[in-house]
Design a protein around this motif. Structure first.
Motif, mmCIF file in Angstrom:
data_model
loop_
_atom_site.group_PDB
_atom_site.id
_atom_site.type_symbol
_atom_site.label_atom_id
_atom_site.label_comp_id
_atom_site.label_asym_id
_atom_site.label_seq_id
_atom_site.Cartn_x
_atom_site.Cartn_y
_atom_site.Cartn_z
ATOM 1 N N VAL A 138 -4.003 5.361 -7.590
ATOM 2 C CA VAL A 138 -3.569 4.070 -7.063
ATOM 3 C C VAL A 138 -4.315 2.906 -7.728
ATOM 4 O O VAL A 138 -3.714 1.864 -8.010
ATOM 5 N N THR A 158 0.830 -1.207 0.000
ATOM 6 C CA THR A 158 0.000 0.000 0.000
ATOM 7 C C THR A 158 0.862 1.254 0.000
ATOM 8 O O THR A 158 0.562 2.218 -0.714
ATOM 9 N N GLN A 159 1.932 1.245 0.774
ATOM 10 C CA GLN A 159 2.823 2.406 0.827
ATOM 11 C C GLN A 159 3.437 2.683 -0.543
ATOM 12 O O GLN A 159 3.476 3.828 -1.003
ATOM 13 N N GLU A 214 0.735 3.873 -3.062
ATOM 14 C CA GLU A 214 0.332 5.260 -2.824
ATOM 15 C C GLU A 214 1.445 6.235 -3.182
ATOM 16 O O GLU A 214 1.195 7.313 -3.708
#
Length: 171
Positions: A103, A91-92, A95
């Motif tokens: 995303v 996710t990091q 993003e």
């Protein structure tokens, strides 16, 4: 063209990427292309390159040049695919590259790399077929011109050897 040149990819790669995302999301090509501007720009940021390097994803070649959007996404996809489900690094990274608004397009593009490759292969195959057709047409045209030239030379020779022509020339 300017977008593909700025990001180091080809027009065919750009179209193949849009095709892959569009087939999965049904978003407009303009919306997807706009999202790609964000994604491709962020892939080339020094902070992103260094962050991904720490995960083993190298986005520059030995000369320090960006490897191109397709190659970068393939490398990124290979690394992200080995992360365990639920790993927060996924996710990091997503993003950081896609931002909040892009995303979903990034994740779709990463998941659709096989579709991108197939679209590229189809484009190359079709391009080869077109090149063959053009060569065949040019060969046919060239042979027709050669025959026409030969016929014209024969006609001139035949006319120049007639008695009437000789009389006109001698007069």
């Amino acid at each position: 063209f300017p977008v593909t040149i700025a990001y180091g990819g080809s027009l065919e790669e750009f179209i193949a990427s849009i095709t892959a995302v569009r087939s999965a999301t049904r978003e407009s090509a303009a919306t997807i292309a706009n999202g790609f501007k964000t994604i491709f720009t962020r892939l080339q940021r020094q902070e992103t390159i260094e962050s991904l390097r720490s995960l083993g994803v190298e986005l520059v070649d030995t000369e320090g040049k960006f490897v191109g959007p397709i190659e970068a996404l393939e490398r990124l996809g290979r690394t992200l695919s080995v992360l365990e489900k639920g790993d927060v690094r996924f996710t990091q990274i997503a993003e950081e590259i896609g931002g909040i608004y892009q995303v979903n397009r990034l994740i779709t593009l990463l998941k659709q790399q096989d579709v991108v490759q197939q679209a590229l292969n189809d484009t190359k195959s079709a391009s080869g077929d077109i090149d063959k057709d053009v060569a065949k047409a040019l060969e046919t045209t060239a042979s027709k011109l050669d025959r026409l030239n030969t016929s014209f030379n024969d006609l001139v020779k035949t006319i120049s050897e007639t008695g009437t022509f000789r009389t006109i020339i001698d007069y």
